[in-house]
Design an enzyme around this catalytic site. Structure first.
Site, PDB file in Angstrom:
ATOM      1  N   ASP A  84      -1.022   7.334  -0.591  1.00  0.00           N
ATOM      2  CA  ASP A  84       0.157   6.507  -0.332  1.00  0.00           C
ATOM      3  C   ASP A  84       1.428   7.348  -0.423  1.00  0.00           C
ATOM      4  O   ASP A  84       1.597   8.108  -1.397  1.00  0.00           O
ATOM      5  CB  ASP A  84       0.274   5.406  -1.403  1.00  0.00           C
ATOM      6  CG  ASP A  84      -0.403   4.123  -0.991  1.00  0.00           C
ATOM      7  OD1 ASP A  84      -0.501   3.848   0.218  1.00  0.00           O
ATOM      8  OD2 ASP A  84      -0.831   3.378  -1.903  1.00  0.00           O
ATOM      9  N   LYS A 114      -0.636   6.973   3.869  1.00  0.00           N
ATOM     10  CA  LYS A 114      -0.514   5.541   4.153  1.00  0.00           C
ATOM     11  C   LYS A 114       0.921   5.109   3.870  1.00  0.00           C
ATOM     12  O   LYS A 114       1.498   5.529   2.869  1.00  0.00           O
ATOM     13  CB  LYS A 114      -1.496   4.726   3.310  1.00  0.00           C
ATOM     14  CG  LYS A 114      -1.372   3.212   3.539  1.00  0.00           C
ATOM     15  CD  LYS A 114      -2.589   2.413   3.071  1.00  0.00           C
ATOM     16  CE  LYS A 114      -2.689   2.180   1.589  1.00  0.00           C
ATOM     17  NZ  LYS A 114      -1.540   1.470   1.021  1.00  0.00           N
ATOM     18  N   GLU A 116       3.559   1.523   3.894  1.00  0.00           N
ATOM     19  CA  GLU A 116       3.618   0.066   3.935  1.00  0.00           C
ATOM     20  C   GLU A 116       4.643  -0.389   4.964  1.00  0.00           C
ATOM     21  O   GLU A 116       5.715   0.207   5.088  1.00  0.00           O
ATOM     22  CB  GLU A 116       4.016  -0.490   2.560  1.00  0.00           C
ATOM     23  CG  GLU A 116       2.968  -0.246   1.501  1.00  0.00           C
ATOM     24  CD  GLU A 116       3.346  -0.876   0.163  1.00  0.00           C
ATOM     25  OE1 GLU A 116       4.346  -1.616   0.080  1.00  0.00           O
ATOM     26  OE2 GLU A 116       2.608  -0.623  -0.810  1.00  0.00           O
ATOM     27  N   GLU A 183      -3.529  -6.713   3.524  1.00  0.00           N
ATOM     28  CA  GLU A 183      -3.613  -7.138   2.123  1.00  0.00           C
ATOM     29  C   GLU A 183      -3.129  -8.564   1.925  1.00  0.00           C
ATOM     30  O   GLU A 183      -2.011  -8.925   2.322  1.00  0.00           O
ATOM     31  CB  GLU A 183      -2.799  -6.194   1.213  1.00  0.00           C
ATOM     32  CG  GLU A 183      -2.817  -6.652  -0.254  1.00  0.00           C
ATOM     33  CD  GLU A 183      -2.363  -5.626  -1.273  1.00  0.00           C
ATOM     34  OE1 GLU A 183      -2.093  -4.465  -0.912  1.00  0.00           O
ATOM     35  OE2 GLU A 183      -2.288  -6.010  -2.467  1.00  0.00           O
TER      36      GLU A 183
HETATM   37  O1  KIV Z   1      -2.182   1.332  -3.818  1.00  0.00           O
HETATM   38  C1  KIV Z   1      -3.262   0.787  -3.496  1.00  0.00           C
HETATM   39  O2  KIV Z   1      -4.237   0.751  -4.254  1.00  0.00           O
HETATM   40  C2  KIV Z   1      -3.350   0.175  -2.167  1.00  0.00           C
HETATM   41  C3  KIV Z   1      -4.604  -0.560  -1.804  1.00  0.00           C
HETATM   42  C4  KIV Z   1      -4.727  -1.827  -2.572  1.00  0.00           C
HETATM   43  C5  KIV Z   1      -4.722  -0.790  -0.343  1.00  0.00           C
HETATM   44  O3  KIV Z   1      -2.426   0.283  -1.401  1.00  0.00           O
HETATM   45 NA    NA Z   2      -0.527   1.115  -2.297  1.00  0.00          NA
END
Ligand code: KIV
Ligand code: NA
Length: 277
Positions: A84, A114, A116, A183
């Protein structure tokens, strides 16, 4: 097993083979994910809460996330590794996003990042993909901007809000994301969106129509308590086991049952005598 690649995930979607994703934040949790044979490991910013003890995902820094991601990398061979980009590390400009993502790739060895959905995520995703960095999107409940969403709650529960989620998902796909996390959205909403999505969709609290599922390591194993999200299924109670183990150790020390002779080193009696004198 060979390392999991992006085309393999697309192939799994095509074949209808569910994709398994789990979070990991350090060397041992990554080793567990490796041994368990999952397809994708996410160094989620959920690590802010699960291993760093912050009250939300917002405070975690790039440096902290890099340390978690590097440790996870050292425990993995096979799964695709995604990290992330934390709150505040990519929103300012495309340049900032590319610089931050490059650090995760170069310094931590992740395969993809990743981001958001938010007001700028689509533009950032397009820039990152353009720079050769694979991007996974994340729509629905996006914890980095949960305050603006009214807290940690399911999204897309009205027609208008479901349309917002749909727009986010389609725009991130169009921007070049290789996969997207859904999510906390109603299962029937996810099922309708799935008719449109071409990239593999990984769900968490989005029902069974998605191409895969993700859960937070500490939630599914019961390593943290008191997280009551509806979608969490607990497969073990590891915290109880760990507390029992440390308690047994403490009890042994206090009652002088540990260490036993088996746990101690010996020395030649002659050497001991020389040492004594
Ligand atoms: O940070 C995380 O664990 C997530 C997942 C729940 C997709 O973004
Ligand atoms: Na996350």
């Amino acid at each position: 097993r060979l390392p999991v690649s992006l085309p393999q995930l697309a192939e799994k979607k095509r074949l209808g083979e569910p994709i398994v994703m789990v979070t990991a934040y350090d060397y041992p949790s990554a080793q567990v994910a490796e041994k368990a044979g999952v397809d994708v490991v996410l160094v989620g910013d959920s690590g802010a809460m699960t291993v760093l003890g912050y009250p939300s995902t917002v405070p975690v820094s790039v440096e902290e996330m890099l340390m978690l991601a590097s440790a996870a990398r050292r425990g993995l061979r096979t799964p695709l590794l995604v990290a992330d980009l934390p709150f505040g590390s990519f929103e300012t400009s495309n340049e900032q996003a590319i610089m931050t993502a490059s650090r995760f790739i170069k310094e931590a060895g992740v395969d993809a990042v990743k981001i958001e959905a938010n007001g700028v995520a689509v533009e950032r995703a397009r820039a990152l993909v353009g720079a050769g960095i694979p991007v996974m999107g994340h729509v629905g409940l996006t914890p980095q901007t949960a305050t603006a969403l009214g807290g940690y709650r399911a999204q897309g529960r009205t027609a208008e809000r479901a349309l917002d989620v749909a727009r986010d998902a389609l725009a991130l796909e169009e921007a070049g994301c290789f996969s997207i996390v859904f999510e906390a959205i109603p299962a029937p909403v996810a099922a309708i969106l799935m008719e449109q999505m071409e990239v593999p969709i990984i769900g968490i609290g989005a029902g069974s129509s998605t191409d895969g599922q993700v859960l937070v390591f500490h939630d599914l194993l019961g390593i943290r308590e008191g997280v009551g999200a509806r979608f969490v299924k607990r497969y073990a109670d590891i915290q109880d086991e760990m507390v029992a183990g440390v308690r047994a150790y403490a009890d042994d020390v206090r009652h002088q049952r540990y260490p036993a002779p088996d746990h101690t080193y010996s020395i030649d009696p002659g050497e001991l005598e020389r040492f004594r004198s």
